[in-house]
Each structure stands twice: as C-alpha cells, then as structure tokens.
Design a protein around this motif. Sequence first.
Motif, mmCIF file in Angstrom:
data_model
loop_
_atom_site.group_PDB
_atom_site.id
_atom_site.type_symbol
_atom_site.label_atom_id
_atom_site.label_comp_id
_atom_site.label_asym_id
_atom_site.label_seq_id
_atom_site.Cartn_x
_atom_site.Cartn_y
_atom_site.Cartn_z
ATOM 1 N N LYS A 1 36.660 38.440 38.240
ATOM 2 C CA LYS A 1 37.833 39.583 37.106
ATOM 3 C C LYS A 1 37.734 39.636 35.332
ATOM 4 O O LYS A 1 36.566 38.975 34.766
ATOM 5 N N ASP B 1 44.561 41.190 34.976
ATOM 6 C CA ASP B 1 45.064 41.256 36.140
ATOM 7 C C ASP B 1 44.015 41.907 37.387
ATOM 8 O O ASP B 1 44.313 42.136 38.210
ATOM 9 N N ASN C 1 42.416 32.898 39.959
ATOM 10 C CA ASN C 1 42.883 33.584 39.011
ATOM 11 C C ASN C 1 43.088 32.950 37.758
ATOM 12 O O ASN C 1 42.659 31.777 36.982
#
Lengths: 232, 240
Positions: free
Chosen positions: A183, A188, A212
């Motif tokens: 990521k 996000d 995350n």
Amino acid sequence: MTFKRKDGRKVDELREIKAKVGIIPNADGSAMFAFGDTIAIAAVYGPRLLHPQHMQNPETAILRVNYDLMSFSVDDRKRPGPSRRSQEISKMIEHALMPVLDLKEFPNTVIDVQVYITQADAGTRTAGINAASMALAHAGIPMRSLICSVAIGKQDEELVVDLTKAEEDFEGGEGPSDIPVAKIADTDQFTLLQLDGKIPPQRIKEALVLANKACNEVYEEQKKALKEVAGQ
Amino acid sequence: MMERKLSEAHEAQEQNVELSESVQKKRKIVVPGEIIASGEDYLPSEGARRIGNEIVASRFGLAEEAGRVIKVIAITGAFIPRRNNVVIGRVTNVTFNGWVLDIDYASSAFLPIEECPHFINKSEMTQFLDIGDTIVAKIWAINKRGIDLSIKSRGLGKLEHGFIFRIGPNTVPRVIGREGSMVGMIKEKTQCNITIGQNGWVWIKGNTSEEEIKARKIIEFISENVSVDGLTEKVEEMLS
C-alpha cells in the motif's frame, strides 16, 4: 483461547525488521530490507539511456524491475537465471511501485531496479517491494510517497501477519492462505493484492485492517533507515 | 595560460550556494510523502508540492525553508543536468558539425563547432578535439533533442595533463564551498589546479604527484563527510 503460532508470535506481530539504506556504493540508490530470516536487497540505477530504442517512451521514463532469488537463498539450490516465477514477480513489483513514481521528468530513459533475495523464508516479494521503494527514494526519484508491503496469512480460520515458510506450509483445518499486500504509505490506497489459497470474501476487509497496521510499522522502519543514511 | 583559464571556471559555479553553513534557514531530512509544513503561507519550490493545506516532499532530501519558499535539496542520486551547469565530459564521437560527449547522464551532450572560441576547419576537427579527450563545458541549453554545450566562456575548454576522478554529484556544492571557499583553500595549499564539474567529475593537475594525491584525498574526504560538523576546520587541519 488465543491462537498459537509456530514461532510464538502474536497474530498481528511482525518478524524482526531490519532496514538499511545505501548498501551498494556503485548504485545510484540502494537498500536492504529484512523480515526475520527473509533478506532482500535492492539497487536502483538511472535514469539512464534505454536500449533497445523502440522501448523508449518520449513522455516518461520507464521502470524496469528485475527480481530474483540468489542461488544460495533457499534450501535446495535455486538454478540461477530468470524463471517463470521470477519474471512474474518482477512485473508484479513494477506494478506495485509505479503508482507513486513520477517519471515525466526523464523522457526516453529507464530506471532499473534490481531486487535480489539473499535469504528466503517466505514473504520475499513483500521484503523486495519494501527494499525497492527505499532504494528508489534513495536514488532521488520523484515519488508521491513510499510503498509498504506485508503478507497476511490465514492459518485454518485465524488471520495472521507476516508468514514464515513453516507457516506457509501449514496443514490442517482450512489449510494455509497467503495474501501479499502493498500500500501507499499514509493512505488507504493499495497497489498490490494477491491471494494464494482461499478466504471468505467478507474476511478480506479484516485482513486489510491487519495489513494496514503492519504496513505502518514497516513505514516507520523505512523512514528511520532513510533518515539514518543522511546522518539525522 | 590554459591553466589560469581553467581555475577560473569556478566563477561559473559560484551560483551553487554551499549547503549546510548558511544561517537562519531551517533544514531537515524528509522522505517522499512527508509533510514539511502546513498553512497557506508557504510556497512549494523544487522537490515539494502543495496538497490541500500542506506542503509535502516529493523526493528524498534536505527540506529547506527560506522565508516562505520550501524546497527539497537532493542529497543522493544520479546527476540531473541543469542549465548553466559547468560539467566535465569526454568526447565519444566526432560528427560533421560538432562533438558528442559523455557527461554521466542518460543522454549524451553535444558541442557544436560554432560554440568553440575560435574558428575550426571542419576537415580538421579531430585536431582540436578527438575521441577520448576531456573538456570542461557549460550547459547552455537543454531541449527535447538533447543537451547542448558551450566552451565559449572563460575557464572552459580542453583539459590537458593531470588526472580525473569522480565524486558523488550531490556533494559537489559542499566540496566547492561558499563562493569557492573550500576548493580555493585546497588549491592554495596544494598548489594544484582543480576543476570540479557539477556531474561529479574532478580534474586535478599539480606540480608534483604528492600534491595531486593530497588534493584528491582531501576532496574525497569532504565528499564522504558532507554532513559532518566543523568540516572546514578539519580540512584546514589536514592541509596544514
């Protein structure tokens, strides 16, 4: 009852991270990134002249990633040279890194990224992406942000973070699943999401929440290593 | 005569203000995507962008706040040519109207015959510059077709004798020093002629090889210790 992992880690605990920037003096940018026993090194060369000429793009530079395992990195000697697997992962790393790069400044050129795994214990592509992202930053390539990557796994019905080779070969229950994720740091937005094995669709969300949190830990280590090389 | 001209090439390089010694400027290392400052008061310059209310680094380097303007200075990476840079290059090809040079960048640079200080007969071009010769030149234009060089200014031209080595292109401003102070000191103490190209190529020619080696060692020392405090004092000590 909490789930017991083979090496005694918590479900959301990463292996020990080691990160270092500027390990290859001859490269324009370089970095090392390790998840426990998985060690990846990355070197960035360029922007430099691209041959063959027909591959040149007059609008931007192109990114060329070469990922490979060193022959001594695995238990059985890996036959050196490109293979189906390494070519696929090279392309995949390229796609994972491209969204943050801004290569419009260097038309007709190429930025070469060499990613080598010197020691493999699962999660080589994620370590490779982390190292490559640091090496690109070190080479002074304009980028929106860093890329952080981590693998999420499923052991029977339990979601765990950063699998080792032993966990990847897990047997029993629903069997093992491996979900490498990359990521863009501090956002996000995901640039890589692969799935090897199976997972119920509704649990993907749960896996991404786990990813995350783990990616933020990776990001901190990357930042720390980059600031260290500049002596600050 | 030639030597005097070469040592003056630094006049063209003085625009590169020395990095870490100036006062009243806030500096810190930033990573791509890191927020440098927030508020409408700031203006992003090279290496920085505005996203909403924040100024964000778009590359790795040293963020510098000079009044309202924020820029990120490169501290690592390959040489990126800019207009008016003085560089050292090596001739790789001779064409009918000029010379093609390697300046350590993705594309090669071109020195047209018209940009020479005196008339050169097109049939005798290799007598002036041949393949393998090294020159100091100034970048006078960068366009889609490539980089154009000139050797018309003072201090530019062919390098004869001496030797060449390379340092990191991003450490060049530190080695030169503010208005050439650092390199001036080395030149004075070692009695060497030194020319530093923005692409990190350094040319040294001295009276004795001991002096040349000393000058090289000191330049390499500076290049490897750019962020060390009190570097000027340490260099002074090495020179004496």
